[in-house]
Scaffold this motif. Structure first.
Motif, PDB file in Angstrom:
ATOM      1  N   THR A   6      89.582 103.169  83.704  1.00 52.78           N
ATOM      2  CA  THR A   6      88.297 102.514  83.936  1.00 52.78           C
ATOM      3  C   THR A   6      87.666 102.150  82.596  1.00 52.78           C
ATOM      4  OG1 THR A   6      87.227 104.663  83.988  1.00 52.78           O
ATOM      5  CG2 THR A   6      87.894 103.737  86.114  1.00 52.78           C
ATOM      6  N   GLU A  33      74.180  99.124  74.439  1.00 55.54           N
ATOM      7  CA  GLU A  33      74.404  97.749  74.882  1.00 55.54           C
ATOM      8  C   GLU A  33      75.213  96.918  73.879  1.00 55.54           C
ATOM      9  OE1 GLU A  33      70.290  98.017  73.026  1.00 55.54           O
ATOM     10  OE2 GLU A  33      71.364  99.164  74.539  1.00 55.54           O
ATOM     11  N   THR A  39      88.857  98.165  77.902  1.00 51.59           N
ATOM     12  CA  THR A  39      89.403  98.050  79.255  1.00 51.59           C
ATOM     13  C   THR A  39      90.903  98.317  79.308  1.00 51.59           C
ATOM     14  OG1 THR A  39      89.660  95.670  78.951  1.00 51.59           O
ATOM     15  CG2 THR A  39      87.613  96.426  80.005  1.00 51.59           C
ATOM     16  N   THR A  67      80.206 101.424  83.392  1.00 50.12           N
ATOM     17  CA  THR A  67      80.356 100.256  84.244  1.00 50.12           C
ATOM     18  C   THR A  67      79.767  99.098  83.454  1.00 50.12           C
ATOM     19  OG1 THR A  67      78.221 100.614  85.315  1.00 50.12           O
ATOM     20  CG2 THR A  67      80.156 101.550  86.406  1.00 50.12           C
ATOM     21  N   VAL A  68      80.164  97.893  83.783  1.00 52.12           N
ATOM     22  CA  VAL A  68      79.651  96.721  83.079  1.00 52.12           C
ATOM     23  C   VAL A  68      78.923  95.844  84.084  1.00 52.12           C
ATOM     24  CG1 VAL A  68      80.235  94.736  81.655  1.00 52.12           C
ATOM     25  CG2 VAL A  68      81.552  96.850  81.430  1.00 52.12           C
ATOM     26  N   GLN A  69      77.652  95.597  83.799  1.00 50.63           N
ATOM     27  CA  GLN A  69      76.825  94.743  84.653  1.00 50.63           C
ATOM     28  C   GLN A  69      76.217  93.657  83.783  1.00 50.63           C
ATOM     29  OE1 GLN A  69      74.024  97.526  86.261  1.00 50.63           O
ATOM     30  NE2 GLN A  69      75.552  98.582  87.481  1.00 50.63           N
ATOM     31  N   ASP A  70      76.503  92.412  84.124  1.00 44.00           N
ATOM     32  CA  ASP A  70      76.025  91.259  83.349  1.00 44.00           C
ATOM     33  C   ASP A  70      76.434  91.366  81.882  1.00 44.00           C
ATOM     34  OD1 ASP A  70      74.769  90.129  85.618  1.00 44.00           O
ATOM     35  OD2 ASP A  70      72.984  91.362  85.277  1.00 44.00           O
ATOM     36  N   PRO A  73      77.253  97.340  79.040  1.00 45.29           N
ATOM     37  CA  PRO A  73      77.766  98.630  79.521  1.00 45.29           C
ATOM     38  C   PRO A  73      76.636  99.561  79.942  1.00 45.29           C
ATOM     39  CG  PRO A  73      77.924  98.509  77.127  1.00 45.29           C
ATOM     40  CD  PRO A  73      77.426  97.181  77.596  1.00 45.29           C
ATOM     41  N   HIS A  74      76.888 100.302  81.026  1.00 44.88           N
ATOM     42  CA  HIS A  74      75.943 101.295  81.530  1.00 44.88           C
ATOM     43  C   HIS A  74      76.709 102.579  81.797  1.00 44.88           C
ATOM     44  CE1 HIS A  74      72.704  98.390  82.180  1.00 44.88           C
ATOM     45  NE2 HIS A  74      73.666  97.555  82.521  1.00 44.88           N
ATOM     46  N   THR A  76      78.142 105.961  83.414  1.00 41.39           N
ATOM     47  CA  THR A  76      78.392 106.357  84.799  1.00 41.39           C
ATOM     48  C   THR A  76      78.077 107.833  85.023  1.00 41.39           C
ATOM     49  OG1 THR A  76      80.704 106.887  84.354  1.00 41.39           O
ATOM     50  CG2 THR A  76      80.225 104.655  85.102  1.00 41.39           C
ATOM     51  N   ASP A  81      74.021 108.962  80.096  1.00 40.26           N
ATOM     52  CA  ASP A  81      72.723 108.307  80.269  1.00 40.26           C
ATOM     53  C   ASP A  81      71.681 109.039  79.435  1.00 40.26           C
ATOM     54  OD1 ASP A  81      71.022 106.347  81.418  1.00 40.26           O
ATOM     55  OD2 ASP A  81      70.325 107.825  82.882  1.00 40.26           O
TER      56      ASP A  81
END
Length: 103
Positions: A6, A33, A39, A67-70, A73-74, A76, A81
């Motif tokens: 992942t 960010e 990957t 995870t990648v949104q737009d 990276p964020h 999980t 966090d």
């Protein structure tokens, strides 16, 4: 059967300041960010070796799942966090900068 690879980012702590840092394609940053999202498992293993070969500037390097949104990276996991938001013992570092930017 092995678990599929992942997306991950390389993270560590800056040796002198203790700040959480993330590897980019060209160096290190204190902002998740801006981190390079890995990957490919073989590429991630090479980046881990590269990070661990810098004992004069980083400590505790490891791969953290994201995870990648737009295109951003964020984390999980709660731990990542928490690390990304900065120290929790008093208002300084990333937390103080975020407050200053809001006003």
């Amino acid at each position: 059967m092995p678990k599929p690879f992942t997306p991950k980012v390389m993270t560590a702590n800056a040796l002198l300041e203790g700040d959480v840092i993330y590897m980019t394609a060209t160096g290190w940053t204190r902002h998740l960010e801006e981190a390079e999202v890995l990957t490919d498992e073989a590429d991630a293993d090479l980046r881990l070796i590269e990070a661990q070969s810098q004992p004069g500037s980083v400590v505790g390097a490891y791969l953290a799942e994201v995870t990648v949104q737009d295109g951003v990276p964020h984390p999980t996991h709660f731990r990542e966090d928490f690390r990304a938001t900065g120290p929790s013992n008093y208002h300084h570092g990333k937390q103080a900068a975020a407050t200053e930017e809001r006003f």
